[in-house]
Design a protein around this motif. Structure first.
Motif, PDB file in Angstrom:
ATOM      1  N   GLN A  88       0.903  -1.223  -0.080  1.00 61.07           N
ATOM      2  CA  GLN A  88       0.045  -0.045  -0.044  1.00 61.07           C
ATOM      3  C   GLN A  88       0.863   1.303  -0.254  1.00 61.07           C
ATOM      4  N   HIS A  89       2.287   1.312  -0.164  1.00 63.60           N
ATOM      5  CA  HIS A  89       2.983   2.462  -0.060  1.00 63.60           C
ATOM      6  C   HIS A  89       3.868   2.598  -1.285  1.00 63.60           C
ATOM      7  N   ASP A  90       4.168   3.810  -1.745  1.00 65.06           N
ATOM      8  CA  ASP A  90       5.081   3.839  -2.753  1.00 65.06           C
ATOM      9  C   ASP A  90       6.516   3.669  -2.342  1.00 65.06           C
ATOM     10  N   PRO A  91       7.171   2.681  -2.965  1.00 66.38           N
ATOM     11  CA  PRO A  91       8.350   1.899  -2.440  1.00 66.38           C
ATOM     12  C   PRO A  91       9.475   3.141  -2.360  1.00 66.38           C
ATOM     13  N   VAL A  92       9.619   4.085  -3.158  1.00 64.12           N
ATOM     14  CA  VAL A  92      10.590   5.269  -3.153  1.00 64.12           C
ATOM     15  C   VAL A  92      10.425   5.962  -1.742  1.00 64.12           C
ATOM     16  N   ASP A  93       9.090   6.410  -1.614  1.00 59.91           N
ATOM     17  CA  ASP A  93       8.739   6.931  -0.414  1.00 59.91           C
ATOM     18  C   ASP A  93       8.985   6.113   0.944  1.00 59.91           C
ATOM     19  N   LEU A  94       8.587   5.019   1.019  1.00 53.32           N
ATOM     20  CA  LEU A  94       8.775   4.121   1.857  1.00 53.32           C
ATOM     21  C   LEU A  94      10.255   3.986   2.288  1.00 53.32           C
ATOM     22  N   ALA A  95      11.180   3.707   1.332  1.00 57.36           N
ATOM     23  CA  ALA A  95      12.482   3.465   1.657  1.00 57.36           C
ATOM     24  C   ALA A  95      13.141   4.608   2.169  1.00 57.36           C
ATOM     25  N   LYS A  96      12.574   5.896   1.911  1.00 51.78           N
ATOM     26  CA  LYS A  96      12.953   7.219   2.579  1.00 51.78           C
ATOM     27  C   LYS A  96      12.579   7.341   3.936  1.00 51.78           C
ATOM     28  N   GLN A  97      11.345   7.003   4.267  1.00 54.17           N
ATOM     29  CA  GLN A  97      10.861   7.074   5.735  1.00 54.17           C
ATOM     30  C   GLN A  97      11.420   5.992   6.475  1.00 54.17           C
ATOM     31  N   ALA A  98      11.787   4.712   6.142  1.00 55.37           N
ATOM     32  CA  ALA A  98      12.479   3.741   6.995  1.00 55.37           C
ATOM     33  C   ALA A  98      13.875   4.051   7.376  1.00 55.37           C
ATOM     34  N   ALA A  99      14.495   4.483   6.007  1.00 55.09           N
ATOM     35  CA  ALA A  99      16.011   4.831   6.321  1.00 55.09           C
ATOM     36  C   ALA A  99      16.257   6.083   7.356  1.00 55.09           C
ATOM     37  N   THR A 100      15.300   7.069   7.102  1.00 51.87           N
ATOM     38  CA  THR A 100      15.219   7.989   7.880  1.00 51.87           C
ATOM     39  C   THR A 100      14.936   7.974   9.692  1.00 51.87           C
ATOM     40  N   LEU A 101      14.216   7.074   9.760  1.00 55.73           N
ATOM     41  CA  LEU A 101      13.820   6.609  11.167  1.00 55.73           C
ATOM     42  C   LEU A 101      14.958   5.855  11.694  1.00 55.73           C
ATOM     43  N   ASP A 102      15.608   4.912  10.764  1.00 56.01           N
ATOM     44  CA  ASP A 102      16.586   4.151  11.452  1.00 56.01           C
ATOM     45  C   ASP A 102      17.710   5.006  11.709  1.00 56.01           C
ATOM     46  N   HIS A 103      18.032   6.228  10.839  1.00 54.30           N
ATOM     47  CA  HIS A 103      19.209   7.084  11.020  1.00 54.30           C
ATOM     48  C   HIS A 103      18.767   7.919  12.069  1.00 54.30           C
ATOM     49  N   LEU A 104      17.566   8.544  12.294  1.00 60.08           N
ATOM     50  CA  LEU A 104      17.558   9.372  13.547  1.00 60.08           C
ATOM     51  C   LEU A 104      17.340   8.559  14.770  1.00 60.08           C
ATOM     52  N   SER A 105      17.090   7.445  14.863  1.00 62.34           N
ATOM     53  CA  SER A 105      17.225   6.558  16.125  1.00 62.34           C
ATOM     54  C   SER A 105      18.233   5.968  16.436  1.00 62.34           C
ATOM     55  N   GLY A 106      19.477   5.929  15.268  1.00 58.82           N
ATOM     56  CA  GLY A 106      20.611   5.294  15.842  1.00 58.82           C
ATOM     57  C   GLY A 106      20.559   3.851  15.435  1.00 58.82           C
ATOM     58  N   GLY A 107      19.749   3.527  14.539  1.00 58.95           N
ATOM     59  CA  GLY A 107      19.729   2.011  14.032  1.00 58.95           C
ATOM     60  C   GLY A 107      18.917   1.384  15.155  1.00 58.95           C
ATOM     61  N   ARG A 108      17.780   1.811  15.494  1.00 56.12           N
ATOM     62  CA  ARG A 108      16.969   1.193  16.405  1.00 56.12           C
ATOM     63  C   ARG A 108      15.592   0.577  15.635  1.00 56.12           C
ATOM     64  N   PHE A 109      15.648   0.748  14.478  1.00 59.97           N
ATOM     65  CA  PHE A 109      14.449   0.581  13.984  1.00 59.97           C
ATOM     66  C   PHE A 109      14.090  -0.752  13.193  1.00 59.97           C
ATOM     67  N   THR A 110      13.035  -1.672  13.470  1.00 60.74           N
ATOM     68  CA  THR A 110      12.723  -2.811  12.802  1.00 60.74           C
ATOM     69  C   THR A 110      11.634  -2.488  11.633  1.00 60.74           C
ATOM     70  N   LEU A 111      11.897  -2.935  10.455  1.00 60.83           N
ATOM     71  CA  LEU A 111      10.832  -2.971   9.718  1.00 60.83           C
ATOM     72  C   LEU A 111      10.052  -4.351   9.376  1.00 60.83           C
ATOM     73  N   GLY A 112       8.839  -4.233  10.347  1.00 62.90           N
ATOM     74  CA  GLY A 112       8.028  -5.317  10.033  1.00 62.90           C
ATOM     75  C   GLY A 112       7.236  -5.556   8.899  1.00 62.90           C
TER      76      GLY A 112
END
Length: 281
Positions: A88-112
């Motif tokens: 249900q996502h545009d993959p280019v946008d979703l890639a940016k969202q996930a990378a940004t959250l992982d970056h800002l959290s210092g690598g704490r993000f899990t993409l389920g």
């Protein structure tokens, strides 16, 4: 065993900031959030658990926005989606969202990630239901191209991307065939799902945790067949209502993280649930 939590955060529940602070202060390992963009009122798709669809499904907060708030007020709490409806996502946008959250959290993000169950919701996103699993695989491959260290093009059956400058990159280092944030796939046990996990993910996010005695060995067989390192396979039972015996059983199966279900409620009720779950920390 790491004890994480999941909750349907809505406009009527405890806030992400309050919950995240409480989880970290109490020693919980993580917070996973589900996703539904909307729930069409007129639909034929039955609720998988049976009965009427609970009110919270049509009121969920956007998980990436809510997890961004949680990241900003914590330092150690792991943050995840359980699950992101990739189709249900545009993959280019979703890639940016996930990378940004992982970056800002210092690598704490899990993409389920998962494939969804609500046909009408997916249809409003233009998803052809029989293609959804292939679509998710294709979109994840496109996202991994954007997460690569060097500009990498991708041409797939459902989409493509030119070799591009795409920053920030996820903090987490590549693991075999997998790059980007830690990735867990949700879904019912079966050979097709297990093959996809072994080829494209870090592990499995089984809802409820039933039947693991039989399914975990089958997943390990698929993992071995794909040439993956056995010690890197992660099985994370999700939305679990705990008991001492249940968690001991998971530990015997090699599970080192479990995600407990919190009620979709206001602050007082959620904090009472955390008090009860503290016995498992």
């Amino acid at each position: 065993m790491r004890i994480a939590t999941t909750i349907f955060l809505t406009d009527e529940t405890i806030t992400p900031v309050r919950l995240a602070r409480e989880l970290e202060q109490r020693g919980f390992a993580g917070l996973y959030l589900p996703e539904h963009t909307h729930i069409p009122v007129s639909r034929e798709t039955p609720y998988p658990a049976g009965g009427e669809l609970p009110r919270e499904y049509g009121r969920t907060l956007d998980p990436f926005v809510a997890l961004g708030q949680a990241s900003a007020v914590t330092e150690r709490l792991a943050l995840g989606t359980g699950i992101t409806l990739v189709a249900q996502h545009d993959p280019v946008d979703l890639a940016k969202q996930a990378a940004t959250l992982d970056h800002l959290s210092g690598g704490r993000f899990t993409l389920g990630i998962g494939f969804g169950w609500n046909v009408e919701e997916a249809a409003d996103h233009g998803v052809h239901w029989p293609d959804r699993r292939a679509l998710v695989r294709d979109r994840m491959a496109l996202m991994r191209a954007l997460w690569a260290d060097e500009p990498t093009a991708y041409e797939g059956g459902f989409g493509s991307v030119r070799a591009s400058h795409a920053h920030p990159k996820p903090v987490q280092e590549p693991r075999g065939p997998v790059n980007g944030p830690r990735t867990l796939i949700g879904g019912a046990a079966g050979p097709k799902l297990f093959a996809q996990i072994a080829e494209t993910a870090d592990g499995w996010l089984p809802i409820g945790g039933r039947g693991l005695t039989e399914s975990v060995p089958a997943l390990r067989t698929a993992w071995d067949a794909a040439g993956r390192d056995p010690k890197h396979l992660q099985v994370v039972p999700y939305a679990v209502l705990p008991s001492p015996g249940k968690l001991a059983h998971y530990a015997d199966l090699g599970v080192d993280e479990v995600v407990l279900q919190l009620p979709p409620a206001g602050e007082a009720e959620v904090l009472r649930a955390l008090d009860a779950y503290a016995a498992y920390l």
